[in-house]
Design an enzyme around this catalytic site. Sequence first.
Site, PDB file in Angstrom:
ATOM      1  N   THR A  12     -25.658  33.058 -29.798  1.00 17.86           N
ATOM      2  CA  THR A  12     -25.944  33.155 -31.028  1.00 17.86           C
ATOM      3  C   THR A  12     -24.907  33.741 -31.674  1.00 17.86           C
ATOM      4  O   THR A  12     -24.191  34.761 -31.292  1.00 17.86           O
ATOM      5  CB  THR A  12     -27.598  33.986 -31.708  1.00 17.86           C
ATOM      6  OG1 THR A  12     -27.443  35.196 -31.156  1.00 17.86           O
ATOM      7  CG2 THR A  12     -28.458  33.075 -30.824  1.00 17.86           C
ATOM      8  N   TYR A 150     -26.956  50.106 -39.369  1.00 22.57           N
ATOM      9  CA  TYR A 150     -26.405  49.382 -38.347  1.00 22.57           C
ATOM     10  C   TYR A 150     -26.670  50.017 -36.962  1.00 22.57           C
ATOM     11  O   TYR A 150     -27.040  49.306 -36.026  1.00 22.57           O
ATOM     12  CB  TYR A 150     -24.772  49.172 -38.603  1.00 22.57           C
ATOM     13  CG  TYR A 150     -24.087  48.336 -37.656  1.00 22.57           C
ATOM     14  CD1 TYR A 150     -24.298  47.139 -37.509  1.00 22.57           C
ATOM     15  CD2 TYR A 150     -23.382  49.061 -36.477  1.00 22.57           C
ATOM     16  CE1 TYR A 150     -23.573  46.187 -36.508  1.00 22.57           C
ATOM     17  CE2 TYR A 150     -22.894  48.428 -35.529  1.00 22.57           C
ATOM     18  CZ  TYR A 150     -22.723  47.110 -35.644  1.00 22.57           C
ATOM     19  OH  TYR A 150     -22.163  46.364 -34.457  1.00 22.57           O
TER      20      TYR A 150
END
Length: 250
Positions: A12, A150
């Site tokens: 992905t 993040y």
Amino acid sequence: MGQLDNKIALVTGASTGIGLGIAERFVKEGATVYITGRRENELKAAAEQLGDRAVPVRGDVSDLADIDRLFTEIRDRSGRLDILVANAGGGELARLGDITEEDYDRTFAINVKGIVFTAQKALPLLDRGGSIILLSSTNASKGVPAMSVYSATKAAIRSLARSWAAELAERGIRVNAVSPGPIETPGILGLAGDNPAARRRLTDSFTTQVPLGRMGRTDEVAALALFLAGDESSFSTGGEFFVDGGLAQI
């Protein structure tokens, strides 16, 4: 003969950067590789670069309908999946006082929700000997200013690798995390915008932090992913493998 001859892989987020580097190495080693990305033009260009054994499927991993459509195509075309590399992810610079709800939701939706449901929906196609590789980051192990959201998502990914390795061991499916340090990709350079001077300052800041004195290359991450995808890592599961020039180690 390649190390991944006759294997079916999914990478992905493979339009550019680390994902594209991994997909390229897998193709060279004989695998058929499904690649995903959100941007049609970049995904098409990546597929053309990779050649006939690459199968592009446009989609957003934060959208469960797109994930369902992806695995329907893999099932209909190939009937199985041997290797899953859950690489799609992203994040933005934001100090604590500047984080917005939209920033938080977007980053967790792609980096955590996307990985959870990509792995879940891959399970019916994975059999004994399958390998799941999750892309974490050295940010999960270090405190980095302006990257707390993040970093939190990457720490969650490391935790998922441990839990899923325990859950899937009885099925003979291995799960490992790869934690790159600063790798020279369009995404990381994009943190500095389009200004060449700002990009030089960014790369200089990374190279001064890395014990080996340089940023990493996508092919170096791909080499580690190849090891974890193939039979040579058959006794490795639940681990975190760093490719960071020593950044999080020394």
